[in-house]
Every structure is written in C-alpha cells, then in structure tokens.
Write a protein that holds these residues in place. Structure first.
Motif, short mmCIF file in Angstrom:
data_model
loop_
_atom_site.label_atom_id
_atom_site.label_comp_id
_atom_site.label_asym_id
_atom_site.label_seq_id
_atom_site.Cartn_x
_atom_site.Cartn_y
_atom_site.Cartn_z
N UNK A 1 0.82 -1.20 0.00
CA UNK A 1 0.00 0.00 0.00
C UNK A 1 0.86 1.26 0.00
N UNK A 2 1.93 1.25 0.78
CA UNK A 2 2.84 2.40 0.81
C UNK A 2 3.50 2.58 -0.56
N UNK A 3 3.77 1.48 -1.24
CA UNK A 3 4.37 1.50 -2.57
C UNK A 3 3.48 2.29 -3.53
N UNK A 4 2.17 2.00 -3.52
CA UNK A 4 1.24 2.69 -4.41
C UNK A 4 1.09 4.15 -3.99
N UNK A 5 1.05 4.42 -2.69
CA UNK A 5 0.92 5.80 -2.22
C UNK A 5 2.14 6.63 -2.62
N UNK A 6 3.31 6.01 -2.64
CA UNK A 6 4.51 6.73 -3.09
C UNK A 6 4.41 7.08 -4.57
N UNK A 7 3.85 6.17 -5.36
CA UNK A 7 3.61 6.48 -6.78
C UNK A 7 2.68 7.67 -6.92
N UNK A 8 1.61 7.70 -6.10
CA UNK A 8 0.66 8.82 -6.14
C UNK A 8 1.34 10.12 -5.72
N UNK A 9 2.22 10.05 -4.74
CA UNK A 9 2.92 11.26 -4.28
C UNK A 9 3.78 11.85 -5.39
N UNK A 10 4.46 10.99 -6.12
CA UNK A 10 5.29 11.46 -7.24
C UNK A 10 4.42 12.06 -8.32
N UNK A 11 3.30 11.39 -8.63
CA UNK A 11 2.40 11.88 -9.67
C UNK A 11 1.78 13.22 -9.30
N UNK A 12 1.50 13.42 -8.03
CA UNK A 12 0.75 14.60 -7.60
C UNK A 12 1.64 15.79 -7.28
N UNK B 1 -4.64 16.23 -13.27
CA UNK B 1 -3.97 17.11 -14.23
C UNK B 1 -2.85 16.37 -14.96
N UNK B 2 -2.28 15.39 -14.29
CA UNK B 2 -1.15 14.66 -14.86
C UNK B 2 -1.59 13.36 -15.50
N UNK B 3 -2.47 12.62 -14.84
CA UNK B 3 -2.84 11.28 -15.30
C UNK B 3 -3.66 11.40 -16.58
N UNK B 4 -3.15 10.90 -17.69
CA UNK B 4 -3.79 11.15 -18.98
C UNK B 4 -4.10 9.88 -19.76
N UNK B 5 -4.15 8.72 -19.09
CA UNK B 5 -4.58 7.49 -19.77
C UNK B 5 -6.11 7.48 -19.71
N UNK B 6 -6.80 7.79 -20.84
CA UNK B 6 -8.24 8.12 -20.77
C UNK B 6 -9.13 7.02 -20.20
N UNK B 7 -8.91 5.77 -20.59
CA UNK B 7 -9.79 4.70 -20.13
C UNK B 7 -9.70 4.51 -18.62
N UNK B 8 -8.47 4.45 -18.11
CA UNK B 8 -8.28 4.28 -16.67
C UNK B 8 -8.68 5.54 -15.91
N UNK B 9 -8.42 6.69 -16.50
CA UNK B 9 -8.80 7.95 -15.86
C UNK B 9 -10.31 8.00 -15.64
N UNK B 10 -11.07 7.65 -16.68
CA UNK B 10 -12.52 7.64 -16.55
C UNK B 10 -12.97 6.58 -15.55
N UNK B 11 -12.32 5.43 -15.57
CA UNK B 11 -12.68 4.36 -14.64
C UNK B 11 -12.48 4.79 -13.19
#
Length: 473
Positions: free
Chosen positions: A220-231, A330-340
């Motif tokens: 879970x921390x692994x995924x949260x770190x990915x989100x921190x970098x993205x955000x 603002x960053x995440x631009x993969x449309x199918x997953x973004x909409x999901x």
C-alpha cells in the motif's frame, strides 16, 4: 533477433577491462577515471548499438553500465549510462513476442512468448527467499531487490531541498525511469500472451507480479509513493533548482559536475519521472485486471496470495486526501483508466440502483457505474445536493471536467462501453448525449448553489460541450 549468448573478440576484450571499471567506481572521482568510463560506454555503444549485426554486452558489461548509473558523480556519466541502458534495452529485449510460422491454410499466425532466461536483469527478486543477514551482506553492486526498489521510490516521493542532494535526486530519477522501462518491457508482451492463451503462469512470473508480491515491500505504501510522485508539481523542483542556481552563482568556485546544467535539467527530468510513475501505476492496474480474469477462470492458486487491487488503494487515498485529486488528474492522462477511476470514485458517493450480479468460480461482480448514470444523477437537483454535501461542489466540477476530457479521447467502442446505453440514437453518437448531460449537470449544480463559482476547468468543459453540440447540430 540476435542471440544474446554470442560473443565477439572485441566485446571479450571489453569484458576483460570491465572489472577494472567496477573496481574503481567506488573510488574518488577524477577527470582521468571519468574519461575512462565515458570511453567504456562509447566502446559498448559502437560494438552493440551502431552495427546492424551488433552483439549484446556480456552480463559483466551490463553490470558495469548499471553501476555507473547508480553511483556516477558527474552529469555526463549519469546521462550517458542511462541513455546507453535504454538503447540496449530496446535493442536486446529479454522478453518479446515472436510470430509462429504456420501453414498457408491457417488464416492467423499465433504468437509465442520468448523469454531469455540467461539475460542480465537490473532486478534480483530471488532475495525474498534469503535471510535479512544474507541480503545485508550482498554486494551493493548487485542488481536491486524488491526492498531496494521500494527504497528508491520512497526517496523520490520526498522533495530534496538540499542543493548538495540534487545530483543524487537526478541520478535516482533516471534510475527509476530505467527500471520502469524494464518492468514495462517485461510485462506488456507477457500480458498480451496471457490475453491470447489465458496461461496465467506467464504473468505470475513477470517482474511486476513478483515485485508486488514481495514480503520485503509495503504494497500500500508503494502505491501511495507512486501517487505522491504523480501529484507533485514540476514547479516544486523548479523552485529548488532556482535556489540551487542562486546559491551556486554566489560561490566563487563552482563544482565541476555541471551544477547549473543540473539545476536547469532537474524539473524536466522530474516530469519524465512522473510519467514513469504513471506508467508503473497503469501497469499495476492492468495486472489487476488480468489477474481478475484469471481468478474468474480458476487459473490462480493459493500460492498467488491475495492482494488489494491498486485502484481500490488509489480510491481510498483520494477519499482521505482530496487535495491530491486536482494535481493527480492534471497529470494522469490514460483516458480509459482515468474515466474508470473517476466513475468508481463517484460510485462511493452516489446511490446505486439495483444491478445485475453474476457469479463465476465463487467470485461475484457487479456492473460498474457509467458516465451517463453519473451525469444524469448530478442533473437531478435533489441528488446533486446530496452529492455536493458529501464531496463539495469544487470536487464534483473537477471530476466532471476530467471525465469529459477522458470521454473525448476515448475511441467510439470504449465510449459505448462507458455509457452502456441501449438507445440506438445515443449509441450512434454517445459523445453528443454526454455533452448534453455535461451542460445539464452544471446547470443543476448552479441551481443547488446559486453562488457557486464555476472553476476555469469547468468553464472549459462547458465551452467544449457547447461547441461540439453546435458543430453536430
């Protein structure tokens, strides 16, 4: 495809000199040593990349290039080793799909997954079976294990404000980008082969699946770190780079590692790192999707364990940290997953009607909420009032606008799947119906709160929807 076991007299000679490169990498840098390493990298490029029949480096040579990237203390060495590793990864893949030659009577040529087991890899995930003492005693020059990769990710999730740490941050970001490329080029052909053959073993043995199943990382921390970098905005690094340049401009003796060039390059490299973090997150979601299919077909076993889907962790993080929503989308631009992601987030706050449920192999699933259902729900003033109380009008506007952006980018069939409409007129042009619902949704929000200010992103969505309607009328 060149056989990776081939060796020429020239690269045997380079391999003989590789140990000398490895031996002095930990020593203090000097112009002479750096020149030797640059010459070493160029020799490999001329032997492996430029010729049409170029041969791949030996494992020792791969290890030396990788170590230069991990420990290099000059901008030129770091960039040169990173670029060479990426070129070699593309030229000599470890995993790839190969067409199987069939008779002329066969209308389709099936593909076969080729895995070169003896090829060098920057990962050594076999360390999960080793004791902590054995891992600690491993040579630091060896490939990364799962915990090493997570430590790298954790470091990138934090902002390094100290000017002296900027070179390390730069080096770690390029290292992370390369490792994600390796994971991606291992996973994508395996996933394609799985979707064609439903052979779960192909994905079970993927680097990504083994990495996420490791006991040495906090998933879970692994995924949260990915989100921190993205955000995190690239402007954050631009500020630190500006401070670094100011500090260096006041110094009489500027460090020889090209610190001004480093300060200028850091924001752009961070943006590429955010792209790599997005790619990694997308790969995790694709793995979850394939694993779900394998589960439903009874292909997985107890040995595969149980893992919370990455999307569920992302949604939970957004629930408790709404400030992350705007920079993420603002960053995440993969449309199918973004909409999901947006639809499932809305699904946490919108009352769901009764849906069909099916059961396969003991696993029950429900139909996902659709973009049409969300927009029609918000178009109802009573429902809109309840939603804005729970989410805030600003968050609703933000999500509607980003969902609309994703819909515009989706191909026709994917858009039909997202709307799930049975009306033939709507199915012929689902975007037209979505545009009408977008305008109705914002009108409903204004009816609920007449003092509500429409955000710039919402104004852009309304203008785009009106323009599309005008062009199609």
């Amino acid at each position: 495809m060149v056989n990776p076991r081939r060796r020429t007299a020239s690269n045997r000679g380079m391999e003989d000199n590789t140990m000398a490169i490895l031996d002095v990498l930990g020593a203090n840098d000097s112009p002479h040593l750096n020149n030797d390493r640059i010459a070493f990298l160029e020799a490999i490029r001329f032997a492996s990349i430029f010729p049409e029949d170029g041969t791949p480096p030996t494992n020792k040579m791969w290890e030396a290039i990788f170590q230069i990237l991990k420990e290099g203390k000059s901008l030129e060495l770091i960039m040169s080793s990173y670029q060479l590793l990426c070129e070699l990864e593309k030229r000599f893949p470890r995993v790839y799909l190969c067409n199987i030659v069939k008779s002329n009577s066969s209308p389709i040529n099936p593909t076969e997954l080729v895995v070169i087991e003896e090829a060098w890899s920057p990962f050594d995930l076999s360390l999960d079976a080793a004791s902590s003492a054995e891992v600690a005693n491993r040579n630091s020059n060896r490939p990364l294990d799962s915990s090493g990769f997570h430590i790298l990710l954790e470091g990138l999730a934090k902002v390094a404000g100290d000017a002296e740490l900027q070179l390390k941050l730069f080096r770690d970001m390029l290292l992370f980008q390369f490792l994600v490329i390796v994971i991606e080029r291992d996973f994508l052909p395996r996933n394609s082969a799985f979707l064609e053959t439903t052979e779960w073993t192909l994905l079970r043995e993927s680097l990504l699946n083994v990495l996420l199943g490791s006991r040495r990382i906090n998933y879970k921390a692994f995924i949260k770190d990915c989100l921190s970098i993205l955000s995190r905005s690239c402007a954050t690094y631009a500020v630190h780079s500006h401070e670094t340049r100011n500090a260096e401009s006041n110094s009489v003796n500027m460090h020889e590692n090209g610190s001004v060039a480093l300060a200028l390059a850091l924001p752009e490299v961070h943006c590429c790192t955010r792209r790599a973090a997005q790619n990694l997150l997308v790969l995790m979601m694709e793995l979850d999707s394939s694993r779900k299919k394998a589960d439903m077909q009874g292909l997985t076993t107890r040995a595969d364990g149980v893992r919370t889907p990455a999307l569920a962790i992302v949604l939970d993080e957004f629930t408790y940290n709404k400030d992350m929503l705007c920079p993420f989308f603002q960053v995440f631009d993969e449309p199918k997953l973004k909409l999901d992601i947006i639809l499932k987030y809305f699904g946490k706050y919108i009352a769901k009607p009764s849906v069909r449920t099916r059961r396969s192999n003991g696993i029950s699933t429900t139909d996902d909420i659709t973009i049409t259902g969300v927009l029609k729900s918000i178009s109802n003033s009573i429902s809109a009032r309840n939603i804005t109380k729970r989410m805030s009008a600003e968050v609703v506007q933000l999500l509607i606008a980003h969902a609309f952006q994703a819909c515009i980018l989706l191909p026709h069939q994917s858009l039909l799947d997202a709307t799930a409409e049975s009306n033939e007129d709507v199915r012929s042009n689902p975007l037209l119906e979505i545009c009408n619902n977008i305008i109705s949704s914002f009108s409903s929000l204004r009816e609920v709160d007449k003092n509500m200010e429409i955000l710039p992103l919402g104004q852009e969505a309304l203008f785009t929807a009106a323009t599309i309607l005008s062009a199609m009328s």
